[in-house]
Write a protein that holds these residues in place. Structure first.
Motif, PDB file in Angstrom:
ATOM      1  N   TYR A   5      53.684  -3.161 -63.150  1.00 14.86           N
ATOM      2  CA  TYR A   5      52.824  -2.754 -62.040  1.00 14.86           C
ATOM      3  C   TYR A   5      51.553  -2.172 -62.658  1.00 14.86           C
ATOM      4  O   TYR A   5      51.622  -1.418 -63.629  1.00 14.86           O
ATOM      5  N   TYR A   6      50.404  -2.515 -62.093  1.00 18.74           N
ATOM      6  CA  TYR A   6      49.147  -2.071 -62.706  1.00 18.74           C
ATOM      7  C   TYR A   6      49.192  -0.564 -62.965  1.00 18.74           C
ATOM      8  O   TYR A   6      49.625   0.215 -62.131  1.00 18.74           O
ATOM      9  N   GLY A   7      48.780  -0.182 -64.135  1.00 19.15           N
ATOM     10  CA  GLY A   7      48.765   1.225 -64.524  1.00 19.15           C
ATOM     11  C   GLY A   7      49.997   1.661 -65.300  1.00 19.15           C
ATOM     12  O   GLY A   7      49.959   2.683 -65.973  1.00 19.15           O
ATOM     13  N   ASP A   8      51.103   0.894 -65.225  1.00 22.01           N
ATOM     14  CA  ASP A   8      52.279   1.234 -66.037  1.00 22.01           C
ATOM     15  C   ASP A   8      51.913   1.234 -67.512  1.00 22.01           C
ATOM     16  O   ASP A   8      52.375   2.069 -68.278  1.00 22.01           O
ATOM     17  N   GLU A   9      51.062   0.266 -67.904  1.00 18.42           N
ATOM     18  CA  GLU A   9      50.693   0.146 -69.310  1.00 18.42           C
ATOM     19  C   GLU A   9      49.847   1.325 -69.786  1.00 18.42           C
ATOM     20  O   GLU A   9      49.701   1.550 -70.984  1.00 18.42           O
ATOM     21  N   LEU A  10      49.310   2.105 -68.865  1.00 18.70           N
ATOM     22  CA  LEU A  10      48.546   3.304 -69.215  1.00 18.70           C
ATOM     23  C   LEU A  10      49.376   4.567 -69.064  1.00 18.70           C
ATOM     24  O   LEU A  10      48.996   5.613 -69.566  1.00 18.70           O
ATOM     25  N   GLY A  11      50.478   4.468 -68.331  1.00 23.33           N
ATOM     26  CA  GLY A  11      51.273   5.649 -68.018  1.00 23.33           C
ATOM     27  C   GLY A  11      50.734   6.411 -66.822  1.00 23.33           C
ATOM     28  O   GLY A  11      50.910   7.625 -66.720  1.00 23.33           O
ATOM     29  N   MET A  12      50.086   5.698 -65.892  1.00 21.20           N
ATOM     30  CA  MET A  12      49.561   6.362 -64.697  1.00 21.20           C
ATOM     31  C   MET A  12      50.701   7.015 -63.912  1.00 21.20           C
ATOM     32  O   MET A  12      51.779   6.460 -63.785  1.00 21.20           O
ATOM     33  N   ARG A  13      50.441   8.220 -63.401  1.00 23.65           N
ATOM     34  CA  ARG A  13      51.434   8.948 -62.612  1.00 23.65           C
ATOM     35  C   ARG A  13      51.304   8.697 -61.126  1.00 23.65           C
ATOM     36  O   ARG A  13      52.271   8.755 -60.398  1.00 23.65           O
ATOM     37  N   GLY A  14      50.076   8.493 -60.669  1.00 29.51           N
ATOM     38  CA  GLY A  14      49.864   8.375 -59.234  1.00 29.51           C
ATOM     39  C   GLY A  14      50.164   9.691 -58.554  1.00 29.51           C
ATOM     40  O   GLY A  14      50.199  10.739 -59.171  1.00 29.51           O
ATOM     41  N   GLN A  15      50.393   9.636 -57.263  1.00 29.06           N
ATOM     42  CA  GLN A  15      50.711  10.818 -56.467  1.00 29.06           C
ATOM     43  C   GLN A  15      52.005  10.547 -55.728  1.00 29.06           C
ATOM     44  O   GLN A  15      51.991  10.108 -54.590  1.00 29.06           O
ATOM     45  N   GLY A  16      53.125  10.753 -56.363  1.00 36.86           N
ATOM     46  CA  GLY A  16      54.424  10.434 -55.783  1.00 36.86           C
ATOM     47  C   GLY A  16      54.678  11.048 -54.431  1.00 36.86           C
ATOM     48  O   GLY A  16      55.359  10.484 -53.586  1.00 36.86           O
ATOM     49  N   SER A  17      54.106  12.233 -54.180  1.00 38.97           N
ATOM     50  CA  SER A  17      54.374  12.920 -52.914  1.00 38.97           C
ATOM     51  C   SER A  17      53.395  12.538 -51.810  1.00 38.97           C
ATOM     52  O   SER A  17      53.486  13.051 -50.712  1.00 38.97           O
ATOM     53  N   SER A  18      52.463  11.636 -52.106  1.00 38.19           N
ATOM     54  CA  SER A  18      51.446  11.293 -51.116  1.00 38.19           C
ATOM     55  C   SER A  18      51.750  10.008 -50.359  1.00 38.19           C
ATOM     56  O   SER A  18      50.854   9.374 -49.822  1.00 38.19           O
ATOM     57  N   GLY A  19      53.005   9.594 -50.315  1.00 36.68           N
ATOM     58  CA  GLY A  19      53.361   8.385 -49.599  1.00 36.68           C
ATOM     59  C   GLY A  19      52.818   7.139 -50.265  1.00 36.68           C
ATOM     60  O   GLY A  19      52.517   7.118 -51.458  1.00 36.68           O
ATOM     61  N   ASP A  20      52.663   6.085 -49.479  1.00 38.76           N
ATOM     62  CA  ASP A  20      52.205   4.811 -50.025  1.00 38.76           C
ATOM     63  C   ASP A  20      50.867   4.902 -50.762  1.00 38.76           C
ATOM     64  O   ASP A  20      50.729   4.316 -51.834  1.00 38.76           O
ATOM     65  N   PRO A  21      49.866   5.581 -50.233  1.00 39.47           N
ATOM     66  CA  PRO A  21      48.608   5.646 -50.983  1.00 39.47           C
ATOM     67  C   PRO A  21      48.784   6.252 -52.378  1.00 39.47           C
ATOM     68  O   PRO A  21      48.109   5.855 -53.316  1.00 39.47           O
ATOM     69  N   GLY A  22      49.699   7.184 -52.524  1.00 40.22           N
ATOM     70  CA  GLY A  22      49.943   7.805 -53.818  1.00 40.22           C
ATOM     71  C   GLY A  22      50.564   6.870 -54.830  1.00 40.22           C
ATOM     72  O   GLY A  22      50.511   7.120 -56.036  1.00 40.22           O
ATOM     73  N   LYS A  23      51.157   5.796 -54.359  1.00 41.58           N
ATOM     74  CA  LYS A  23      51.739   4.788 -55.246  1.00 41.58           C
ATOM     75  C   LYS A  23      50.724   3.719 -55.606  1.00 41.58           C
ATOM     76  O   LYS A  23      50.999   2.856 -56.429  1.00 41.58           O
ATOM     77  N   ARG A  24      49.563   3.771 -54.978  1.00 41.29           N
ATOM     78  CA  ARG A  24      48.553   2.728 -55.158  1.00 41.29           C
ATOM     79  C   ARG A  24      47.197   3.321 -55.546  1.00 41.29           C
ATOM     80  O   ARG A  24      46.160   2.850 -55.108  1.00 41.29           O
ATOM     81  N   THR A  25      47.215   4.367 -56.349  1.00 40.02           N
ATOM     82  CA  THR A  25      45.960   4.990 -56.763  1.00 40.02           C
ATOM     83  C   THR A  25      45.095   4.014 -57.554  1.00 40.02           C
ATOM     84  O   THR A  25      45.614   3.098 -58.177  1.00 40.02           O
ATOM     85  N   PRO A  26      43.776   4.176 -57.524  1.00 37.95           N
ATOM     86  CA  PRO A  26      42.889   3.258 -58.238  1.00 37.95           C
ATOM     87  C   PRO A  26      43.172   3.238 -59.740  1.00 37.95           C
ATOM     88  O   PRO A  26      43.514   4.255 -60.335  1.00 37.95           O
ATOM     89  N   TYR A  27      42.999   2.078 -60.323  1.00 31.78           N
ATOM     90  CA  TYR A  27      43.200   1.893 -61.760  1.00 31.78           C
ATOM     91  C   TYR A  27      42.173   2.712 -62.529  1.00 31.78           C
ATOM     92  O   TYR A  27      41.011   2.806 -62.146  1.00 31.78           O
TER      93      TYR A  27
END
Length: 190
Positions: free
Chosen positions: A42-64
């Motif tokens: 998933y995009y960002g896995d290769e960078l170790g992106m955390r995203g915002q797990g508690s922010s619902g769907d948008p938190g799982k889709r933060t900008p690259y």
């Protein structure tokens, strides 16, 4: 058909929660690319992106995270905010952007590149079947599998424990050659 993944648009970003360049994230990356089937990143896995797990769907889709730039949103836009800022401000740690990790040979991004190259260069990793091995010794965190294709074998070994695993025996004959070492405490023996 197997399709292993670490995270996707419906889950939190697990690899980032491990710490973007932690030993745990590096073991997760290696394990993903040693599994049978077609691995998905998933995009960002290769960078170790955390995203915002508690922010619902948008938190799982933060900008690259493309750059360290502060003039826009890390290369995503020339604006200073994005649609995501309405939900939660960006909180990725420093170093979790492509620009920085491309320049660092020891980064998570470059580990993923090396693992993908290795998978392509080794037919057993790309197409072979997998047999899980029960190690003798090594502690509770030792994991091993043999990938086999057209008479060639690749042994994958990982330690999922926090502490060093100690010596392990896997009952695989032959003379081993290390293809990629991520913390091996010495040369393997046949």
């Amino acid at each position: 058909f197997e399709a292993p993944f670490l995270s996707n648009h419906d889950t939190g970003r697990g690899i980032g929660l491990l710490g973007w360049n932690s030993p745990e994230a590096r073991v997760a990356a290696a394990t993903l690319l040693a599994m049978p089937g077609t691995p998905f990143l998933y995009y960002g896995d290769e960078l170790g992106m955390r995203g915002q797990g508690s922010s619902g769907d948008p938190g799982k889709r933060t900008p690259y995270r493309w750059t360290t730039s502060t003039g826009g949103y890390h290369g995503f836009t020339t604006g200073t905010t994005t649609w995501f800022d309405a939900y939660a401000p960006p909180t990725e740690p420093a170093g979790v952007e492509l620009e920085t990790q491309r320049a660092d040979p020891a980064s998570l991004y470059n580990l993923f590149r090396d693992l993908i190259k290795l998978r392509h260069a080794q037919p057993p990793l790309a197409r072979g079947g997998a047999t899980r091995l029960a190690p003798t010794g090594g502690g509770n965190g030792a994991f091993a599998q043999v990938r086999t294709w057209e008479g060639k074998r690749v042994l994958f070994v990982a330690n999922f424990a926090k502490a060093a695993s100690g010596a392990s025996t896997f009952g695989v004959g032959g003379t081993p050659a290390v293809l990629l070492d991520g913390g091996l405490g010495g040369a393997p023996t046949g």
